[in-house]
Design an enzyme around this catalytic site. Structure first.
Site, PDB file in Angstrom:
ATOM      1  N   ASP A 204      38.646   2.635 -16.258  1.00  0.00           N
ATOM      2  CA  ASP A 204      37.869   3.745 -15.707  1.00  0.00           C
ATOM      3  C   ASP A 204      36.651   3.952 -16.597  1.00  0.00           C
ATOM      4  O   ASP A 204      36.438   3.204 -17.564  1.00  0.00           O
ATOM      5  CB  ASP A 204      38.722   5.013 -15.629  1.00  0.00           C
ATOM      6  CG  ASP A 204      39.051   5.594 -17.010  1.00  0.00           C
ATOM      7  OD1 ASP A 204      38.708   4.966 -18.032  1.00  0.00           O
ATOM      8  OD2 ASP A 204      39.649   6.677 -17.048  1.00  0.00           O
ATOM      9  N   ASP A 206      34.770   7.134 -18.744  1.00  0.00           N
ATOM     10  CA  ASP A 206      34.995   8.500 -19.223  1.00  0.00           C
ATOM     11  C   ASP A 206      33.699   9.108 -19.753  1.00  0.00           C
ATOM     12  O   ASP A 206      33.037   8.503 -20.590  1.00  0.00           O
ATOM     13  CB  ASP A 206      36.034   8.484 -20.367  1.00  0.00           C
ATOM     14  CG  ASP A 206      37.323   7.754 -19.990  1.00  0.00           C
ATOM     15  OD1 ASP A 206      38.122   8.329 -19.251  1.00  0.00           O
ATOM     16  OD2 ASP A 206      37.501   6.594 -20.427  1.00  0.00           O
ATOM     17  N   ASP A 298      36.197   9.685 -15.025  1.00  0.00           N
ATOM     18  CA  ASP A 298      36.663  10.980 -15.541  1.00  0.00           C
ATOM     19  C   ASP A 298      35.466  11.743 -16.105  1.00  0.00           C
ATOM     20  O   ASP A 298      34.723  11.214 -16.938  1.00  0.00           O
ATOM     21  CB  ASP A 298      37.683  10.782 -16.678  1.00  0.00           C
ATOM     22  CG  ASP A 298      39.036  10.305 -16.169  1.00  0.00           C
ATOM     23  OD1 ASP A 298      39.325  10.516 -14.972  1.00  0.00           O
ATOM     24  OD2 ASP A 298      39.795   9.713 -16.962  1.00  0.00           O
TER      25      ASP A 298
HETATM   26  P1  8DG Z   1      40.430   2.040 -20.560  1.00  0.00           P
HETATM   27  O1  8DG Z   1      39.977   3.160 -19.669  1.00  0.00           O
HETATM   28  O2  8DG Z   1      39.326   1.172 -21.003  1.00  0.00           O
HETATM   29  O3  8DG Z   1      41.554   1.277 -19.970  1.00  0.00           O
HETATM   30  O4  8DG Z   1      40.995   2.680 -21.913  1.00  0.00           O
HETATM   31  P2  8DG Z   1      40.681   4.100 -22.523  1.00  0.00           P
HETATM   32  O5  8DG Z   1      39.326   4.574 -22.131  1.00  0.00           O
HETATM   33  O6  8DG Z   1      40.991   4.039 -23.966  1.00  0.00           O
HETATM   34  O7  8DG Z   1      41.813   4.975 -21.878  1.00  0.00           O
HETATM   35  P3  8DG Z   1      41.741   6.266 -20.926  1.00  0.00           P
HETATM   36  O8  8DG Z   1      43.071   6.336 -20.243  1.00  0.00           O
HETATM   37  O9  8DG Z   1      40.559   6.288 -20.052  1.00  0.00           O
HETATM   38  O10 8DG Z   1      41.682   7.463 -21.939  1.00  0.00           O
HETATM   39  C1  8DG Z   1      40.587   7.674 -22.789  1.00  0.00           C
HETATM   40  C2  8DG Z   1      41.006   8.588 -23.878  1.00  0.00           C
HETATM   41  O11 8DG Z   1      41.203   9.873 -23.365  1.00  0.00           O
HETATM   42  C3  8DG Z   1      42.332   8.155 -24.492  1.00  0.00           C
HETATM   43  O12 8DG Z   1      42.288   8.317 -25.879  1.00  0.00           O
HETATM   44  C4  8DG Z   1      43.318   9.099 -23.964  1.00  0.00           C
HETATM   45  C5  8DG Z   1      42.482  10.313 -23.720  1.00  0.00           C
HETATM   46  N1  8DG Z   1      42.959  11.199 -22.688  1.00  0.00           N
HETATM   47  C6  8DG Z   1      43.449  10.950 -21.436  1.00  0.00           C
HETATM   48  N2  8DG Z   1      43.822  12.094 -20.853  1.00  0.00           N
HETATM   49  C7  8DG Z   1      43.544  13.053 -21.736  1.00  0.00           C
HETATM   50  C8  8DG Z   1      43.690  14.424 -21.742  1.00  0.00           C
HETATM   51  O13 8DG Z   1      44.166  15.019 -20.802  1.00  0.00           O
HETATM   52  N3  8DG Z   1      43.242  15.069 -22.858  1.00  0.00           N
HETATM   53  C9  8DG Z   1      42.695  14.428 -23.919  1.00  0.00           C
HETATM   54  N4  8DG Z   1      42.264  15.114 -24.958  1.00  0.00           N
HETATM   55  N5  8DG Z   1      42.565  13.133 -23.941  1.00  0.00           N
HETATM   56  C10 8DG Z   1      42.990  12.473 -22.883  1.00  0.00           C
HETATM   57  O14 8DG Z   1      43.516   9.854 -20.928  1.00  0.00           O
HETATM   58 MN    MN Z   2      38.867   4.991 -20.074  1.00  0.00          MN
HETATM   59 MN    MN Z   3      40.117   8.086 -18.527  1.00  0.00          MN
END
Ligand code: 8DG
Ligand code: MN
Ligand code: MN
Length: 373
Positions: A204, A206, A298
């Site tokens: 995704d 972020d 996100d």
């Molecule tokens: P990817 O998308 O490349 O596969 O990996 P990522 O970017 O590391 O994973 P992610 O699932 O998109 O999550 C990004 C960061 O955000 C990860 O450290 C986890 C964190 N995160 C969530 N949900 C929440 C939440 O509700 N609160 C907080 N503080 N962090 C969150 O995924």
């Molecule tokens: Mn991510």
């Molecule tokens: Mn995410």
């Protein structure tokens, strides 16, 4: 003193936030195996076991070279008996029987496919699996009720399986920037998550959104979302539910934070679709490729006073975050994506940069590119 692996062995911290973990490392064969076992433990709702495998993999990612012999692992943290058995078998025979058996097991494969659907967690996947569902396609004709997120997840399953590239993330960043500029002058967006750690692909994209004047960011997200409306295939927006004085730290800080946030699926036009003519034939599959791609995005809005904590909390990796919070706890502090609380001094520790937060925690600063634990 000797140099080489043993020197590293002696200095490697047991917490991921004490180590530098680059994106590219030297032990992918071993870490892929351990992470598959971690994933399978998640599919069996055995979180403790999953975290143990992830910790072991993370330690191997931080090593300066490939592991060739078991003796090189001596003194390294987080490598339990089970992990060592797996590693030993791979070093000696090139593969682990447990890993290969798991990889080919029907349960693992079905759970992987089902939890790969946006909006579907392990609990739901397990229920469906018990009911004979093996693949997202089985859901289309089945009686099983899907919520709105899951319906979108099934509909865009094939799109969302394809990793998002950095170039696509940047294009989405430009679009989000335009939206934010249009609804609130001076608002700023920051790319976080895996891409901030230097990854070239992700599941995704972020973003954090803030405004330099505290309070101006309030209510921003619904406006951004409505500006983006035509580009969104799905969105779910949550209000900010964080109230510092009232409920924190009375409630333990959890994984889920309470920012104003939006989970969405973007409809991203492919670059050539904007041009007059699509590429000429000769490119395989060009005819069936739609002119757009569904991408998970996100969006999180943070008051500027919490920005550094949100940035640190959303940059990841997930294991790095987990160990940061555990480290804080062990130091008598409580860390969330909103704040850092010192339980002994009974006060919040302010910070305007990630560097300050690491300093409050008594940790050496680890830059985003080295947080790939
Ligand atoms: P990817 O998308 O490349 O596969 O990996 P990522 O970017 O590391 O994973 P992610 O699932 O998109 O999550 C990004 C960061 O955000 C990860 O450290 C986890 C964190 N995160 C969530 N949900 C929440 C939440 O509700 N609160 C907080 N503080 N962090 C969150 O995924
Ligand atoms: Mn991510
Ligand atoms: Mn995410």
């Amino acid at each position: 003193a000797k140099s080489g692996p043993s020197a590293v062995t002696n200095t490697m911290g047991a917490y991921a936030c004490q180590r530098k973990t680059p994106l590219e490392h030297h032990n992918a064969v071993l870490t892929d195996a351990l992470l598959l076992l971690a994933e399978n433990a998640d599919f069996c709702t055995n979180e403790g076991r999953s975290v143990a495998f992830k910790r072991a993999a993370s330690v191997l990612k931080a090593l300066p070279g490939p592991v060739r012999r078991m003796e090189e692992l001596q003194g390294l943290p987080c490598l339990g008996e089970h992990c060592q058995r797996v590693i030993k078998e791979i070093l000696e025979h090139g593969a682990s029987s447990e890993v290969e058996m798991t990889r080919h097991s029907e349960h693992y494969q079905a759970m992987k496919a089902l939890t790969g659907i946006f909006g579907v967690g392990v609990k739901t996947a397990e229920q469906w699996h018990r009911a004979g569902i093996r693949h997202p396609a089985d859901l289309v004709s089945s009686e099983h009720k899907l919520n709105r997120a899951q319906r979108a997840g099934v509909e865009y399953y094939e799109h969302l399986r394809v990793p998002v590239t950095k170039a696509e993330a940047d294009r989405i960043g430009e679009i989000v920037k335009r939206a934010v500029d249009a609804v609130l002058l001076g608002a700023e967006i920051t790319l976080t998550g895996g891409f901030r750690r230097g990854k070239q692909t992700g599941h995704d994209v972020d973003f954090l959104i803030t405004h330099p004047d505290e309070g101006r960011e309030e209510g921003l997200l619904p406006k951004v979302v409505s500006w983006l409306e035509d580009l969104l295939l799905y969105q779910k927006t949550n209000k900010n539910s964080y109230l510092e004085a009232k409920e924190w730290p009375a409630r333990p800080p959890s994984n889920m934070d309470r920012f104003e946030r939006c989970f969405s699926i973007f409809k991203l036009q492919r670059p050539w679709a904007a041009l007059e003519e699509p590429p000429q034939s000769g490119e395989r599959g060009a005819a069936e490729t739609p002119g757009w791609k569904a991408v998970r995005v996100d969006l999180v809005v943070t008051p500027v006073s919490q920005f550094a904590f949100a940035l640190l909390g959303w940059t990841g990796s997930q294991l790095f975050e987990r160990d940061l919070r555990r480290w804080a706890g062990q130091k008598g502090m409580s860390l969330s994506s909103h704040a850092l609380y010192d339980c002994e001094q009974k006060r919040y520790l302010r910070a305007t940069s990630e560097e300050e937060i690491f300093a409050h925690l008594g940790l050496e600063y680890i830059p985003p590119g080295e947080r790939n634990a």
